[in-house]
Design an enzyme around this catalytic site. Structure first.
Site, short mmCIF file in Angstrom:
data_model
loop_
_atom_site.label_atom_id
_atom_site.label_comp_id
_atom_site.label_asym_id
_atom_site.label_seq_id
_atom_site.Cartn_x
_atom_site.Cartn_y
_atom_site.Cartn_z
N HIS A 224 91.32 36.95 36.04
CA HIS A 224 90.23 37.54 36.22
C HIS A 224 90.87 38.93 37.06
O HIS A 224 92.02 39.40 37.35
CB HIS A 224 89.92 36.84 37.22
CG HIS A 224 88.57 35.79 37.18
ND1 HIS A 224 90.19 34.83 36.43
CD2 HIS A 224 87.69 35.13 36.11
CE1 HIS A 224 89.42 34.01 36.03
NE2 HIS A 224 88.16 33.87 35.66
N ASP B 149 95.85 34.19 40.14
CA ASP B 149 95.33 34.40 39.24
C ASP B 149 95.67 36.07 38.69
O ASP B 149 95.13 36.57 39.30
CB ASP B 149 93.61 34.93 40.35
CG ASP B 149 92.74 34.47 38.62
OD1 ASP B 149 93.11 35.11 37.86
OD2 ASP B 149 91.57 34.79 39.01
N SER C 87 83.66 33.12 32.71
CA SER C 87 84.06 33.39 34.40
C SER C 87 84.82 35.31 33.78
O SER C 87 83.98 35.72 34.92
CB SER C 87 84.66 32.38 34.82
OG SER C 87 86.22 32.98 34.76
#
Length: 577
Positions: free
Chosen positions: A548, A545, A300
Site C-alpha cells: 500500500h 507493508d 484495499s
C-alpha cells in the site's frame, strides 16, 4: 533714376526668399532633429535586443525579443517581454511588445522563486501550424553564465484566466535551457509548455458510435501525449493535504501519524515528458462530474486510491459499499469492495471443501454487476488478492488454486497469474457488453510492491527507502511484469467483445510506480510507540507493508491521472485551465 526702383525691388524679393528659406529650414530642424537621430546610433537608445532562441527539447521557438531602454538588458521590474513564434504574426501583432505589470506578474531578474505549477501555455487559438516549446527537467543546467538572463516570466497572449497562478513560471536562458538547476540543494520544478505527439495517451478503446476521435485536434494541447512516459521530480510545494487534514485515511497508510521520520517522499510528483499533469483540482473534478457517480471498485489498493481523493469524513453506506455525496454538484463517489472482481463462493465444490474461497473465473462478481448501471465512471483495481488462498473454477471445473492443491497427482491447469488474466477479461467483457452501462471504465494497471529479500509473508522489506529510484537503478520485478502482461492481455481480449457504448481506458501506472519504493509505509503501519522499525540482531527486518501507499504520497498521482483521463473524455482533449 528709372533703373533704381528695379534694384530695390530685386533686393526686397531676395530678402523675402531668404526669409522663407530660413523659416523652412528651422521647421525641418525642429521636426527632424539630426543630433537626436545620430545619438540613437551612438548611445543605443530605443535599440532592440534580440536573444537567439535556445533549442529546448527539440522546440522551434524562433526568438525572444526584449525591448530595452539602454544598450544592456534592463534588470528592473518593468522590463518588457514578448514571445515570438513562427505562427501567424497577425495574431500576435498587437501583443508582441506587451508590457509586464509591476505587480506579481512582473519580471524580476534578481529573484529565483520556485514556480507554483508547471506552465501550460494555451493553444486553442493557434491552429495546427503552431510551434511549441517543451522544457524538460532532464536537460543539463548551465545557469552559471554571468552574462545570461536568469529567468523570464511568461505572459500569455490569450485569456489570462487560463494561466492563473502559472503566470510566474520561469524559463531559464542558460545555454541548454535546463529547468533542473539546483539552488540551495532544492530541485526546481520544471516549467512545461505542452507539446502534442503522435503517440497514444493511454491504451484506450471507445466502444461508442460517437467516439471522441471526431473532436477537432486543433484545440488539443495534449492529444497523443503519453501520460506514462516521464520522470519524477521534487516539488518543494508539497502535497495539497496532510495526514491530519484527511480524516478518513486508513491508519496503516498514515505514515506520518505512525511515526515515519522522513517526509520527502510526499514531495515527489510525476511529470510526463511532453505535457503537463496538473495537480488534482477538486473544483474542476466536481464540475466535470456534475450529476454523475464515480465508483472505485476493487481491493484495499482501490480503497487506498479512493481515500486519496475523498477528504471528508461523512459517508452513506455499509461495509461493502461506502458513498460520499457532494450536494453542490450532485456528485457521488462510491467505493465498492470486490477482492477478485469475479464470482466467489464458499460452499463445497467437487473436491474443494466448504470454507475455502472458490473463484469462478468465467463469471463476474454478481453483487457488483447489479450496481454497474448506476455508475458513470468506474476505476477498477485488482490483482494482489491472487496471492491469497483460493480455488480456481473455470467452465464448472476446478482447474487450479493458490496455496491450496491437496492432490498433487492432479495436474494444475491454471496458476494464480493466469487466473488474474482470465478474471480481467471476464469483468471487462461483462462491462463492455452490459446492455445498461454506457460509462467510462478506467482500468488501473497492476500496482507494484517493493518487497526486497522476500515476499510480504517471508521477510520482504522496504525499510530505509527515502527517495525514488533513479532510471538506471530500476530493476525489473518478474512477478509484477507478468501480472501486468496478463492484465493487458485480458484488457485487449475484452475490447474485441465490446457491444455497448461504454469506453475503456488503461491507466498504465505499473512502470511509473516501479520507481517509488520510498512511498510505502514499511514498518510504520501503526501508531504503536513500541513497534519495531529496525532490523533485529538476527538480521531479520520487522513486519512491514511494502504494497500500500503512504498518504499523502505517490498514490495522489493516481487521482491526478484519473482527472486528466476524465477531462480528456468529457472535454475532447481541450486545454486544462
Amino acid at each position: 533714376m528709372a533703373a533704381f526702383p528695379r534694384g530695390v525691388s530685386f533686393i526686397a524679393a531676395s530678402m523675402a526668399l531668404l526669409a522663407m528659406f530660413l523659416i523652412f529650414a528651422s521647421w525641418l530642424l525642429v521636426s527632424y532633429p539630426i543630433t537626436s537621430t545620430v545619438s540613437e546610433y551612438i548611445s543605443g537608445v530605443n535599440r532592440k535586443i534580440v536573444l537567439p532562441a535556445k533549442d529546448v527539447s527539440g522546440s522551434s521557438l524562433e526568438q525572444l525579443t526584449m525591448t530595452s531602454n539602454s544598450s544592456g538588458v534592463d534588470n528592473s521590474e518593468d522590463a518588457q517581454v514578448s514571445i515570438r513564434s513562427s505562427v501567424d504574426k497577425d495574431s500576435l501583432r498587437s501583443e508582441s511588445n506587451k508590457q509586464l505589470p509591476t505587480t506579481k506578474d512582473s519580471v524580476d531578474l534578481r529573484r529565483n522563486e520556485i514556480p507554483e505549477e508547471p506552465v501550460q501555455l494555451p493553444e486553442s487559438s493557434f491552429g495546427a501550424t503552431e510551434k511549441k516549446v517543451s522544457t524538460s527537467s532532464s536537460a543539463s543546467s548551465n545557469a552559471s553564465e554571468s552574462n545570461s538572463v536568469e529567468s523570464v516570466s511568461i505572459i500569455s497572449f490569450l485569456d489570462k484566466d487560463t494561466l492563473q497562478s502559472e503566470s510566474n513560471e520561469k524559463l531559464p536562458t542558460s545555454q541548454k535551457g535546463s529547468l533542473d538547476s539546483r539552488k540551495n540543494g532544492v530541485l526546481e520544478k520544471p516549467g512545461q509548455l505542452s507539446e502534442s505527439l503522435s503517440r497514444p495517451t493511454e491504451k484506450k478503446v471507445d466502444t461508442s458510435s460517437s467516439a471522441s476521435s471526431n473532436t477537432s485536434e486543433n484545440n488539443s494541447v495534449d492529444s497523443g501525449c503519453d501520460l506514462y512516459d516521464g520522470k519524477w521530480f521534487y516539488d518543494p510545494q508539497g502535497p495539497s493535504y496532510t495526514n491530519s487534514s484527511c480524516p478518513i485515511i486508513t491508519q496503516m497508510q498514515n505514515c506520518q501519524g505512525n511515526g515515519r521520520p522522513d517526509k520527502d517522499y510526499e514531495n515527489w510528483r510525476w511529470k510526463p515528458s511532453q505535457c503537463a499533469l496538473p495537480r488534482f483540482d477538486a473544483k474542476k473534478f466536481l464540475e466535470l462530474m456534475r450529476g454523475k457517480t464515480l465508483a472505485f471498485i476493487g481491493d484495499s489498493v482501490a480503497r487506498n486510491q479512493m481515500e486519496s481523493m475523498v477528504e471528508v469524513p461523512k459517508n452513506r453506506g455499509n461495509r461493502r459499499m461506502h458513498r460520499w455525496y457532494f450536494k453542490s454538484t450532485s456528485v457521488m463517489i462510491v467505493r465498492v469492495w470486490s477482492s477478485w472482481l469475479v464470482r466467489q463462493t464458499n460452499e463445497k465444490f467437487d473436491f474443494a471443501p466448504k470454507g475455502v474461497t472458490k473463484l469462478h473465473l468465467d463469471a463476474p462478481d454478481d453483487n457488483l454487476m447489479e450496481l454497474i448501471p448506476k455508475f458513470d465512471v468506474i476505476v477498477l483495481s485488482s490483482g494482489h488478492w491472487f496471492a491469497k488462498q483460493s480455488v480456481y473454477v473455470l467452465n464448472n471445473e476446478i482447474v487450479g488454486g493458490q496455496l491450496w492443491w491437496p492432490d498433487r497427482s492432479r495436474p494444475m491447469k491454471v496458476n494464480n497469474v493466469d487466473a488474474f488474466g482470465i478474471s480481467v477479461e471476464t469483468i471487462l467483457s461483462a462491462l463492455v457488453t452490459h446492455p445498461n452501462y454506457t460509462g467510462l471504465t478506467i482500468v488501473r494497471s497492476f500496482s507494484p510492491d517493493h518487497y526486497e529479500g522476500g515476499a510480504w509473508n517471508t521477510g520482504g522489506s522496504c525499510t530505509g527507502k527515502v527517495k525514488p529510484l533513479a532510471t538506471d537503478e530500476l530493476v525489473e520485478n518478474g512477478f509484477t511484469s507478468i501480472m501486468h502482461k496478463k492484465q493487458v492481455m485480458g484488457f485487449e481480449l475484452a475490447v474485441k467483445k465490446a457491444t455497448n457504448k461504454s469506453k475503456l481506458r488503461m491507466m498504465d501506472i505499473t512502470k511509473v510506480f516501479g520507481y517509488r519504493h520510498d512511498g510505502h509505509p514499511g514498518p510504520y503501519r501503526s501508531p504503536d510507540p513500541n513497534k519495531i522499525t529496525k532490523v533485529g540482531p538476527d538480521g531479520k527486518p520487522p513486519p512491514q507493508d511494502c504494497l500500500h501507499w503512504c498518504m499523502p504520497g505517490p498514490v495522489d498521482t493516481w487521482n491526478e491521472l484519473v482527472l486528466e483521463i476524465i477531462r480528456r473524455d468529457f472535454e475532447g482533449h481541450q486545454n486544462f485551465p
